[in-house]
Design an enzyme around this catalytic site. Structure first.
Site, PDB file in Angstrom:
ATOM      1  CB  SER A   1      -0.829   0.161   1.252  1.00 40.73           C
ATOM      2  OG  SER A   1      -1.741   1.538   1.629  1.00 40.73           O
TER       3      SER A   1
ATOM      4  CE1 TYR B   1      -4.954  -1.709   4.996  1.00 35.35           C
ATOM      5  CE2 TYR B   1      -3.578   0.378   4.639  1.00 35.35           C
ATOM      6  CZ  TYR B   1      -3.908  -0.877   3.782  1.00 35.35           C
ATOM      7  OH  TYR B   1      -4.082  -1.350   2.143  1.00 35.35           O
TER       8      TYR B   1
END
Length: 261
Positions: A145, A158
């Protein structure tokens, strides 16, 4: 013109393959000729997807697997290799999100996201590396990501997990060069998946369109990415045309990293 990213007869395992980015990975890889192996916790969606792909004359098989369970992943890979005699591609796509700052993240939150996003990627690569070493070839691709490399607000857990995916990718790429095994990761920005729609419906009922537009506007290009766009980048990285690429983190972010910082 022949497909330059042909995967004919290649055996491709994709975790989290039943929906979102994973579903498009399965569809795009099967259209490129791969024998797609769908691994997912959602049995209904996974079986439906595999059947849909087969109904279009392409190849897909479903395995009901929790990526947090190492033995279950190993057993699925063993069955795949026994049946197809190889494992050419393994895409560790399964993942979950978590929203919250450091002081809003509980130990339970951190353990949950670690189990799926970190240990799930480790389990996938761990199961795949043995067959790939034996055949002295293979491609590992992980879904990281933009949170792997830049600070995003309210994404403590995250970001932790995706940072780990990035560094696991780098060290794995270095360790298996002599086996002709490539390992890369993709770093998407915000992608329009069912997760986004569910999040907006839960947190902004009646304001979904307004909030969607605000989220889309945070991407310099003016919109979110699509699962299909992620899947076609993955197809290139897993094809022989990308044989000179390993140990790379490839952003697909609508300009977010370079134009928003």
């Amino acid at each position: 013109m022949d497909n330059p990213f042909d995967l004919t007869e290649k055996v491709a395992l994709i975790t989290g393959g039943a929906s979102g980015i994973g579903e498009q990975l399965c569809r795009v890889f099967s259209m490129a000729g791969a024998r797609v192996q769908v691994l997912d916790l959602d049995k209904g969606k996974g079986e439906s997807l595999a059947m849909s792909i087969r109904d279009s004359g392409l190849h897909a098989e479903f395995y009901h697997v929790d990526v947090c369970d190492q033995q279950a992943v190993i057993e699925a890979v063993d069955e795949i290799v026994k049946k197809h005699r190889s494992l050419d591609i393994a895409v560790a796509n399964a993942g979950i999100s978590q929203i919250g700052r450091l002081d809003q993240t509980t130990p339970e939150d951190l353990d949950r996201i670690y189990r799926v996003n970190v240990k799930g990627v480790y389990n996938t690569m761990f199961a795949a590396i043995g067959p790939m070493k034996k055949q002295r070839s293979g491609v590992l691709l992980n879904l990281a990501s933009i949170a792997s490399t830049i600070g995003l607000p309210d994404r403590f857990g995250y970001s932790m997990s995706k940072g780990a995916v990035l560094t696991m990718t780098f060290t794995t790429a270095r360790d298996y060069l002599s086996y002709n095994i490539r390992c890369n990761c993709i770093a998407p920005a915000r992608v329009h998946t069912p997760f986004v729609d569910d999040y907006l419906a839960k947190n902004y009922p009646g304001r979904e369109s307004e909030m969607y537009a605000k989220l889309a506007a945070t991407q310099p290009i003016g919109r979110m990415g699509t699962p299909e766009e992620i899947a076609y980048l993955a197809l290139y990285l897993c094809s022989d045309k990308a044989s000179f690429i390993t140990g790379s983190n490839v952003p697909i972010d609508g300009g977010f990293i370079t134009l928003n910082t």
